[in-house]
Write a protein that holds these residues in place. Structure first.
Motif, mmCIF file in Angstrom:
data_model
loop_
_atom_site.group_PDB
_atom_site.id
_atom_site.type_symbol
_atom_site.label_atom_id
_atom_site.label_comp_id
_atom_site.label_asym_id
_atom_site.label_seq_id
_atom_site.Cartn_x
_atom_site.Cartn_y
_atom_site.Cartn_z
ATOM 1 N N THR A 165 27.817 -112.612 16.527
ATOM 2 C CA THR A 165 28.685 -112.630 17.702
ATOM 3 C C THR A 165 27.913 -112.834 18.993
ATOM 4 O O THR A 165 28.506 -112.831 20.077
ATOM 5 N N GLY A 166 26.590 -113.010 18.892
ATOM 6 C CA GLY A 166 25.791 -113.324 20.072
ATOM 7 C C GLY A 166 24.960 -112.164 20.575
ATOM 8 O O GLY A 166 25.153 -111.009 20.204
ATOM 9 N N GLY A 167 24.003 -112.501 21.440
ATOM 10 C CA GLY A 167 23.118 -111.494 22.010
ATOM 11 C C GLY A 167 21.828 -111.365 21.231
ATOM 12 O O GLY A 167 21.618 -112.027 20.211
ATOM 13 N N GLY A 168 20.952 -110.502 21.713
ATOM 14 C CA GLY A 168 19.660 -110.303 21.078
ATOM 15 C C GLY A 168 19.736 -109.435 19.849
ATOM 16 O O GLY A 168 20.814 -108.990 19.428
ATOM 17 N N GLU A 169 18.567 -109.173 19.294
ATOM 18 C CA GLU A 169 18.483 -108.426 18.038
ATOM 19 C C GLU A 169 19.200 -107.078 18.082
ATOM 20 O O GLU A 169 19.856 -106.686 17.118
ATOM 21 N N PHE A 170 19.090 -106.377 19.200
ATOM 22 C CA PHE A 170 19.625 -105.024 19.264
ATOM 23 C C PHE A 170 21.030 -104.961 19.874
ATOM 24 O O PHE A 170 21.544 -103.878 20.123
ATOM 25 N N GLU A 171 21.629 -106.113 20.089
ATOM 26 C CA GLU A 171 23.006 -106.158 20.576
ATOM 27 C C GLU A 171 23.947 -105.618 19.492
ATOM 28 O O GLU A 171 23.808 -105.920 18.310
ATOM 29 N N GLN A 172 24.930 -104.810 19.915
ATOM 30 C CA GLN A 172 25.892 -104.288 18.958
ATOM 31 C C GLN A 172 26.802 -105.416 18.472
ATOM 32 O O GLN A 172 27.316 -106.192 19.267
ATOM 33 N N PRO A 173 27.015 -105.549 17.165
ATOM 34 C CA PRO A 173 27.922 -106.586 16.657
ATOM 35 C C PRO A 173 29.349 -106.335 17.142
ATOM 36 O O PRO A 173 29.780 -105.179 17.257
ATOM 37 N N ALA A 182 32.921 -109.395 4.643
ATOM 38 C CA ALA A 182 32.037 -108.894 3.599
ATOM 39 C C ALA A 182 30.562 -109.090 3.950
ATOM 40 O O ALA A 182 29.695 -108.979 3.085
ATOM 41 N N ALA A 183 30.267 -109.378 5.219
ATOM 42 C CA ALA A 183 28.880 -109.541 5.645
ATOM 43 C C ALA A 183 28.148 -108.202 5.579
ATOM 44 O O ALA A 183 28.721 -107.143 5.822
ATOM 45 N N HIS A 184 26.872 -108.268 5.268
ATOM 46 C CA HIS A 184 26.084 -107.045 5.098
ATOM 47 C C HIS A 184 26.086 -106.187 6.364
ATOM 48 O O HIS A 184 26.241 -104.965 6.287
ATOM 49 N N VAL A 185 25.930 -106.813 7.525
ATOM 50 C CA VAL A 185 25.839 -106.044 8.763
ATOM 51 C C VAL A 185 27.126 -105.282 9.043
ATOM 52 O O VAL A 185 27.104 -104.187 9.604
ATOM 53 N N ARG A 186 28.262 -105.833 8.645
ATOM 54 C CA ARG A 186 29.530 -105.157 8.870
ATOM 55 C C ARG A 186 29.675 -103.948 7.941
ATOM 56 O O ARG A 186 30.004 -102.839 8.371
ATOM 57 N N LEU A 187 29.444 -104.166 6.656
ATOM 58 C CA LEU A 187 29.684 -103.113 5.673
ATOM 59 C C LEU A 187 28.694 -101.962 5.781
ATOM 60 O O LEU A 187 29.014 -100.827 5.445
ATOM 61 N N ALA A 188 27.463 -102.256 6.246
ATOM 62 C CA ALA A 188 26.441 -101.216 6.355
ATOM 63 C C ALA A 188 26.478 -100.486 7.695
ATOM 64 O O ALA A 188 25.793 -99.476 7.867
ATOM 65 N N HIS A 189 27.273 -100.970 8.641
ATOM 66 C CA HIS A 189 27.281 -100.417 9.994
ATOM 67 C C HIS A 189 27.909 -99.020 10.015
ATOM 68 O O HIS A 189 28.876 -98.748 9.291
ATOM 69 N N PRO A 190 27.371 -98.113 10.841
ATOM 70 C CA PRO A 190 27.943 -96.759 10.931
ATOM 71 C C PRO A 190 29.435 -96.749 11.249
ATOM 72 O O PRO A 190 30.154 -95.842 10.795
ATOM 73 N N ASP A 191 29.915 -97.735 11.996
ATOM 74 C CA ASP A 191 31.334 -97.777 12.319
ATOM 75 C C ASP A 191 32.198 -97.920 11.074
ATOM 76 O O ASP A 191 33.383 -97.560 11.081
ATOM 77 N N GLN A 192 31.639 -98.470 10.019
ATOM 78 C CA GLN A 192 32.379 -98.658 8.769
ATOM 79 C C GLN A 192 32.149 -97.510 7.780
ATOM 80 O O GLN A 192 32.718 -97.517 6.682
ATOM 81 N N ASN A 193 31.318 -96.536 8.186
ATOM 82 C CA ASN A 193 30.923 -95.462 7.262
ATOM 83 C C ASN A 193 31.023 -94.082 7.891
ATOM 84 O O ASN A 193 30.190 -93.201 7.632
ATOM 85 N N GLY A 194 32.025 -93.911 8.726
ATOM 86 C CA GLY A 194 32.238 -92.594 9.327
ATOM 87 C C GLY A 194 31.107 -92.139 10.212
ATOM 88 O O GLY A 194 30.909 -90.935 10.389
#
Length: 429
Positions: free
Chosen positions: A314-322, A338-350
């Motif tokens: 979605t843009g921005g540097g490495e540490f930009e929040q998706p 089903a992208a890895h960054v989405r499924l592994a993100h804390p927002d998706q895991n409580g």
């Protein structure tokens, strides 16, 4: 003083290190002059290129070293099983002996009388392959397996410690797509040896294994290189064997609130575990040849990040929040569902976060010419359930097409060792 701070004064470089630094120094002089000269001068002075001195990570402290310690480049991870018939006294004596040896090894000292035995008819106290290499920022992190408390039948108490088994310490469940090999999974005890030099890490495990003879035996081990996560903001985010930056959102050593919330055990846990954590190890084989024939567009869709910068799709540097709400011109999610960054993100895991400390590995190749390489994943969390939640959320991960989980283990890592104590001493009191 933190784990990462060195305590020994500046030391002279080893012959191996000096020759290596001179080699890079010559190259640096040819390419850039002053830079190479500075590196070589630093080597001769026994200091780092940044002027830092020493290579000792303190062994004692509130938490075991090798967790929030700035991740070293090399790993030798070892799993041990107690021998049949070993007693509680055997286990205590082993942990005492390991602690005494670890204190010396982490200071860069030879064990006992070193490579020369007092009696030439006996083997020397130290195997000798790390002689002259100094400490190399060696850290040794010790963990206890579930079966140590329950026995193989899960209803025994072989070492008289079952009553102190934490409620949260339950074996990991089976996960989707697991192809676990028994010869690379589990164990009663584990030791994570991390260092700047692979020979230093191997030397430590080799000597601990020798000390264990008659009480425990080496069950399996894994060499790792090229850390795949950063634990310090001073470290550049490394890349895994798929060529992507790994562990961008890792918990860092200076995030004290996050460490307390997600890594260190507290609350109502048994006293011996307060200040400790849980270590999960997963050996993940990468189907590298398939990946290497995959288009860049597909690779970036799988991870949800750009390959060059590591920034989110979605843009921005490495540490930009998706931005998981963003859509493309066709109205589809910019970051695949089903992208890895989405499924592994804390927002998706409580909000669950884990401290990652993994390494790349290559175990040669098979008869078809396929590389046996991948990621030796290591994470630390205050409750194994945190890892389970994240791993279960990865069931539809696009990355699963390119990886195979072939090894697994979970160990309780006791709190740090104080001067005069041995590893997990409070467990036996």
């Amino acid at each position: 003083m933190s784990e990462a701070e060195a305590t020994d004064p500046a030391i002279t470089p080893t012959r191996r290190g000096l020759l290596g630094m001179i080699g890079t120094g010559v190259a640096g002089l040819a390419l850039g002059g002053a830079g190479g000269a500075a590196v070589t001068a630093a080597a001769l002075a026994g200091t780092g290129a940044d002027g830092s001195s020493g290579s000792v990570v303190p062994f004692h402290g509130a938490h075991q070293a090798g967790i929030v310690t700035p991740a070293q480049d090399r790993l030798h991870f070892a799993s041990f099983r107690m021998v049949r018939g070993a007693t509680r006294d055997d286990l205590i004596a082993l942990l005492q002996d390991w602690t005494a040896a670890a204190e010396q090894l982490c200071r860069g000292e030879a064990l006992g009388t070193g490579i020369e035995s007092e009696d030439p008819l006996l083997p020397p106290d130290d195997t000798g392959e790390a002689e002259g290499l100094h400490a190399g920022h060696l850290t040794l992190t010790f963990g206890l397996g579930h079966q140590l408390f329950t026995g193989e039948e899960d209803d025994a108490d072989p070492f008289g410690i079952r009553a102190k088994l934490p409620d949260t310490f339950t074996p990991l469940p089976s996960f989707a797509f697991d192809l676990l090999e028994a010869t690379q999974s589990g164990g009663d005890l584990c030791v994570q040896a991390c260092a700047d030099d692979p020979q230093i890490a191997v030397h430590a495990i080799r000597n601990l294994a020798r000390i264990a003879i008659g009480r425990a035996h080496l069950s399996w081990s894994q060499l790792g290189f090229g850390r795949t996560s950063s634990t310090s903001r001073d470290q550049e985010t490394p890349r895994n064997l798929f060529g992507f930056k790994d562990g961008t959102m890792n918990i860092m050593s200076d995030e004290r609130a996050a460490l307390d919330a997600h890594v260190w055990v507290g609350g109502s846990a048994p006293e011996w575990m307060r200040g400790g954590t849980y270590l999960v190890a997963r050996k993940i084989l990468m189907t590298i040849e398939t990946w290497d024939r995959t288009s860049l567009l597909e690779q970036e869709r799988v991870f949800g990040r750009t390959k060059r910068t590591g920034g989110p799709a979605t843009g921005g540097g490495e540490f930009e929040q998706p931005d998981f709400t963003a859509t493309n011109a066709a109205g589809e999610p910019t970051i695949d569902i089903a992208a890895h960054v989405r499924l592994a993100h804390p927002d998706q895991n409580g909000g669950a976060r884990i401290l990652r400390r993994g390494y790349n590995y290559v175990d040669g190749s098979n008869g078809l010419g396929q590389m046996g390489g991948g990621l030796f994943f290591i994470s630390f969390q205050r409750d194994p359930a945190m890892f389970v939640r994240v791993q279960q959320s990865l069931k539809p991960d696009l990355l699963n097409e390119y990886i195979r989980h072939i090894g697994s283990g979970l160990w309780a890592v006791p709190r740090g060792i104080a001067q005069g104590e041995f590893v997990a001493q409070a467990l036996f009191e």
